[in-house]
Motif scaffolding. Structure first.
Motif, PDB file in Angstrom:
ATOM      1  N   GLU A 282      33.150  46.499 -20.266  1.00 49.54           N
ATOM      2  CA  GLU A 282      33.790  47.915 -19.628  1.00 49.54           C
ATOM      3  C   GLU A 282      34.947  47.655 -20.316  1.00 49.54           C
ATOM      4  O   GLU A 282      35.764  48.975 -20.959  1.00 49.54           O
ATOM      5  CB  GLU A 282      33.646  48.274 -17.855  1.00 49.54           C
ATOM      6  CG  GLU A 282      32.751  48.553 -17.843  1.00 49.54           C
ATOM      7  CD  GLU A 282      31.786  49.806 -17.560  1.00 49.54           C
ATOM      8  OE1 GLU A 282      31.617  50.492 -18.366  1.00 49.54           O
ATOM      9  OE2 GLU A 282      30.779  49.838 -16.779  1.00 49.54           O
TER      10      GLU A 282
ATOM     11  N   GLU B 135      34.700  54.932 -19.160  1.00 49.60           N
ATOM     12  CA  GLU B 135      34.791  53.321 -18.628  1.00 49.60           C
ATOM     13  C   GLU B 135      35.484  52.527 -17.706  1.00 49.60           C
ATOM     14  O   GLU B 135      35.923  51.700 -17.424  1.00 49.60           O
ATOM     15  CB  GLU B 135      34.588  52.902 -20.713  1.00 49.60           C
ATOM     16  CG  GLU B 135      34.070  53.187 -21.045  1.00 49.60           C
ATOM     17  CD  GLU B 135      31.941  52.998 -20.708  1.00 49.60           C
ATOM     18  OE1 GLU B 135      31.918  52.468 -19.128  1.00 49.60           O
ATOM     19  OE2 GLU B 135      31.458  54.006 -21.492  1.00 49.60           O
TER      20      GLU B 135
ATOM     21  N   HIS C  61      34.818  52.924 -14.258  1.00 48.58           N
ATOM     22  CA  HIS C  61      33.873  51.597 -13.742  1.00 48.58           C
ATOM     23  C   HIS C  61      34.788  50.370 -13.807  1.00 48.58           C
ATOM     24  O   HIS C  61      33.972  49.971 -13.185  1.00 48.58           O
ATOM     25  CB  HIS C  61      32.552  52.094 -15.676  1.00 48.58           C
ATOM     26  CG  HIS C  61      31.991  53.038 -15.481  1.00 48.58           C
ATOM     27  ND1 HIS C  61      31.153  53.170 -16.307  1.00 48.58           N
ATOM     28  CD2 HIS C  61      31.701  53.628 -14.892  1.00 48.58           C
ATOM     29  CE1 HIS C  61      30.718  54.120 -16.237  1.00 48.58           C
ATOM     30  NE2 HIS C  61      30.581  54.659 -14.735  1.00 48.58           N
TER      31      HIS C  61
ATOM     32  N   GLU D 221      24.855  51.805 -25.558  1.00 50.46           N
ATOM     33  CA  GLU D 221      24.182  53.447 -24.071  1.00 50.46           C
ATOM     34  C   GLU D 221      22.837  53.455 -23.899  1.00 50.46           C
ATOM     35  O   GLU D 221      23.401  53.726 -22.677  1.00 50.46           O
ATOM     36  CB  GLU D 221      25.673  54.352 -24.678  1.00 50.46           C
ATOM     37  CG  GLU D 221      26.966  54.595 -24.538  1.00 50.46           C
ATOM     38  CD  GLU D 221      27.597  53.744 -23.673  1.00 50.46           C
ATOM     39  OE1 GLU D 221      27.288  53.636 -22.701  1.00 50.46           O
ATOM     40  OE2 GLU D 221      28.661  53.659 -23.274  1.00 50.46           O
TER      41      GLU D 221
ATOM     42  N   SER E  56      21.325  50.372 -20.693  1.00 50.24           N
ATOM     43  CA  SER E  56      21.909  50.328 -19.407  1.00 50.24           C
ATOM     44  C   SER E  56      21.590  49.509 -18.038  1.00 50.24           C
ATOM     45  O   SER E  56      21.217  49.484 -18.026  1.00 50.24           O
ATOM     46  CB  SER E  56      22.479  51.591 -18.436  1.00 50.24           C
ATOM     47  OG  SER E  56      23.098  51.499 -17.379  1.00 50.24           O
TER      48      SER E  56
ATOM     49  N   ARG F 281      25.295  54.830 -12.743  1.00 53.88           N
ATOM     50  CA  ARG F 281      24.426  55.030 -14.256  1.00 53.88           C
ATOM     51  C   ARG F 281      23.696  56.225 -13.998  1.00 53.88           C
ATOM     52  O   ARG F 281      23.881  56.434 -15.720  1.00 53.88           O
ATOM     53  CB  ARG F 281      22.765  54.480 -12.786  1.00 53.88           C
ATOM     54  CG  ARG F 281      23.518  53.439 -12.258  1.00 53.88           C
ATOM     55  CD  ARG F 281      21.526  52.387 -10.744  1.00 53.88           C
ATOM     56  NE  ARG F 281      21.726  53.573  -9.563  1.00 53.88           N
ATOM     57  CZ  ARG F 281      22.158  52.737  -8.810  1.00 53.88           C
ATOM     58  NH1 ARG F 281      22.487  51.510  -9.055  1.00 53.88           N
ATOM     59  NH2 ARG F 281      22.310  53.195  -7.788  1.00 53.88           N
TER      60      ARG F 281
ATOM     61  N   GLU G  98      26.558  56.446 -17.659  1.00 53.50           N
ATOM     62  CA  GLU G  98      25.480  55.596 -18.722  1.00 53.50           C
ATOM     63  C   GLU G  98      24.891  56.100 -19.302  1.00 53.50           C
ATOM     64  O   GLU G  98      24.538  56.809 -20.529  1.00 53.50           O
ATOM     65  CB  GLU G  98      25.032  54.217 -17.885  1.00 53.50           C
ATOM     66  CG  GLU G  98      26.052  52.968 -18.053  1.00 53.50           C
ATOM     67  CD  GLU G  98      26.833  52.885 -18.779  1.00 53.50           C
ATOM     68  OE1 GLU G  98      26.406  52.778 -19.707  1.00 53.50           O
ATOM     69  OE2 GLU G  98      28.564  52.819 -18.359  1.00 53.50           O
TER      70      GLU G  98
ATOM     71  N   HIS H 124      26.848  59.020 -21.445  1.00 52.56           N
ATOM     72  CA  HIS H 124      27.287  58.154 -21.934  1.00 52.56           C
ATOM     73  C   HIS H 124      26.957  58.341 -23.697  1.00 52.56           C
ATOM     74  O   HIS H 124      27.024  58.699 -24.629  1.00 52.56           O
ATOM     75  CB  HIS H 124      27.991  56.834 -22.351  1.00 52.56           C
ATOM     76  CG  HIS H 124      28.741  57.225 -20.930  1.00 52.56           C
ATOM     77  ND1 HIS H 124      29.965  55.835 -20.662  1.00 52.56           N
ATOM     78  CD2 HIS H 124      29.311  57.927 -20.024  1.00 52.56           C
ATOM     79  CE1 HIS H 124      30.876  56.250 -19.398  1.00 52.56           C
ATOM     80  NE2 HIS H 124      30.493  57.468 -19.600  1.00 52.56           N
TER      81      HIS H 124
END
Length: 372
Positions: free
Chosen positions: A36, A65, A68, A113, A116, A129, A132, A135
């Motif tokens: 991350e 990020e 996370h 990406e 995940s 989740r 991601e 993203h």
């Protein structure tokens, strides 16, 4: 039992309680933490080279990020004693972000990406989740912007080089298989290079010039611009111009009133066609020159063994090896530009190029046997 295990997901921004976990789990959490941080670094480096909206989007991705990262840091109860290195792919993206165009980095990040690691990770929250997956779509959108900005000149360069590789490899192998003298193979390869490069350049020039002429004929002209100040703002046909080109009635009327009001006020520019009415397709000469140079750069590679004096099977093997490396490179580039897996596209390009060469080589053998 943690909140995620019990089915109650932590709200965004809350930090989980530190967990003991097994040694394997803690190593995995530390790896997530390292990845991350590295991903946030990639987005920050990309943002540093951007302005406006794209910069803001990339900075917000880096912040996400960071959320996370904070999750795994809290779960670990602080910095781990031994911090693992980020994954090789992420480290490569970080290195490329400061050295190459963002289109290639974003295309690779799009693929990254899409995979995940949190789908099967029970310690990841549902929000993580979901992040991601979102993203991936954000990066996909940014990469799409870059792809749209790629000029026709660049596309012609990539595909011109590939055409030169395949066509001239097939030519020299086919000619060589007939059993002719090495110098004849060399001259045939150079002739094929010049003929193909000139053909590509001429075709690209005609294509781009024709497209520009077509756009010149279809886009709104300036013939009516001088009449704008004399039009009645309430009773005129200017809205019909916009409706004829696809606007809805209300939008066309609003635009017509705005343009006429600008003309009456003497503000410049007051034009029927807006500044976005013309699609830039690139210069015909630039596209032609690009096609010539890149076709030639690809076509010279199969001829190199004969230029440096190799003959027979040795020349063929070296030519195949050099062209194979180049085909893998162009195939991976095409894959990146299209958002597809680079390795898959590279191997496909290699198979197509070698397939064409093998077919012409067999035809050359056939003709060589027939002549003898």
């Amino acid at each position: 039992m943690s909140a995620s295990e019990s089915g109650h997901h932590e709200p965004r921004g809350s930090e989980p309680e530190p967990q003991q976990g097994t040694s394997a789990e803690r190593r995995r959490w530390a790896q997530y933490l390292a990845d991350e941080r590295a991903e946030a670094h990639v987005y920050r480096r990309l943002a540093a080279s951007k302005r406006g909206e794209e910069r803001a989007i990339l900075e917000q991705l880096a912040e996400a990020e960071g959320r996370h990262e904070a999750h795994w840091l809290a779960l670990l109860g602080g910095e781990p004693a031994r911090m693992p290195r980020a994954g090789l792919r992420t480290r490569m993206l970080g290195w490329m972000a400061g050295r190459f165009g963002s289109i290639f980095v974003l295309a690779l990040a799009q693929n990254a990406e899409a995979r995940s690691p949190y789908d099967d990770e029970k310690r990841a929250t549902a929000a993580m989740r979901a992040d991601e997956k979102i993203h991936h779509e954000v990066v996909r959108g940014l990469a799409a912007r870059g792809r749209r900005r790629l000029s026709g000149t660049f596309r012609a360069a990539v595909f011109g080089a590939n055409d030169g590789l395949v066509s001239n490899l097939a030519l020299v192998l086919g000619i060589g298989a007939t059993g002719v003298a090495p110098h004849f193979v060399l001259f045939s390869g150079i002739a094929g290079l010049l003929a193909g490069a000139l053909s590509m350049a001429a075709g690209e020039f005609v294509s781009v010039r024709s497209q520009r002429e077509l756009l010149d004929a279809t886009e709104p002209g300036s013939l009516g611009d001088e009449a704008l100040p004399d039009l009645d703002i309430d009773s005129n046909e200017l809205a019909l111009v916009y409706r004829a080109r696809g606007m809805g009635e209300e939008e066309a009327v609003a635009r017509a009133r705005r343009v006429i009001a600008e003309a009456h006020a003497g503000r410049m520019p007051a034009r029927i066609a807006g500044p976005d009415a013309y699609e830039v397709v690139g210069g015909a000469w630039r596209a032609a020159g690009s096609s010539f140079l890149f076709f030639a750069s690809g076509a010279i590679i199969p001829v190199l063994p004969w230029i440096f004096g190799l003959t027979g099977p040795a020349a063929v093997v070296v030519a195949l090896a050099l062209v194979g490396i180049a085909l893998l490179g162009t195939g991976a580039t095409v894959g990146l530009l299209s958002g597809a897996p680079p390795l898959k596209r590279a191997l496909r390009q290699l198979a197509i190029g070698y397939g064409a060469a093998a077919l012409t080589y067999m035809l050359g053998l056939l003709f060589g046997v027939s002549v003898s």
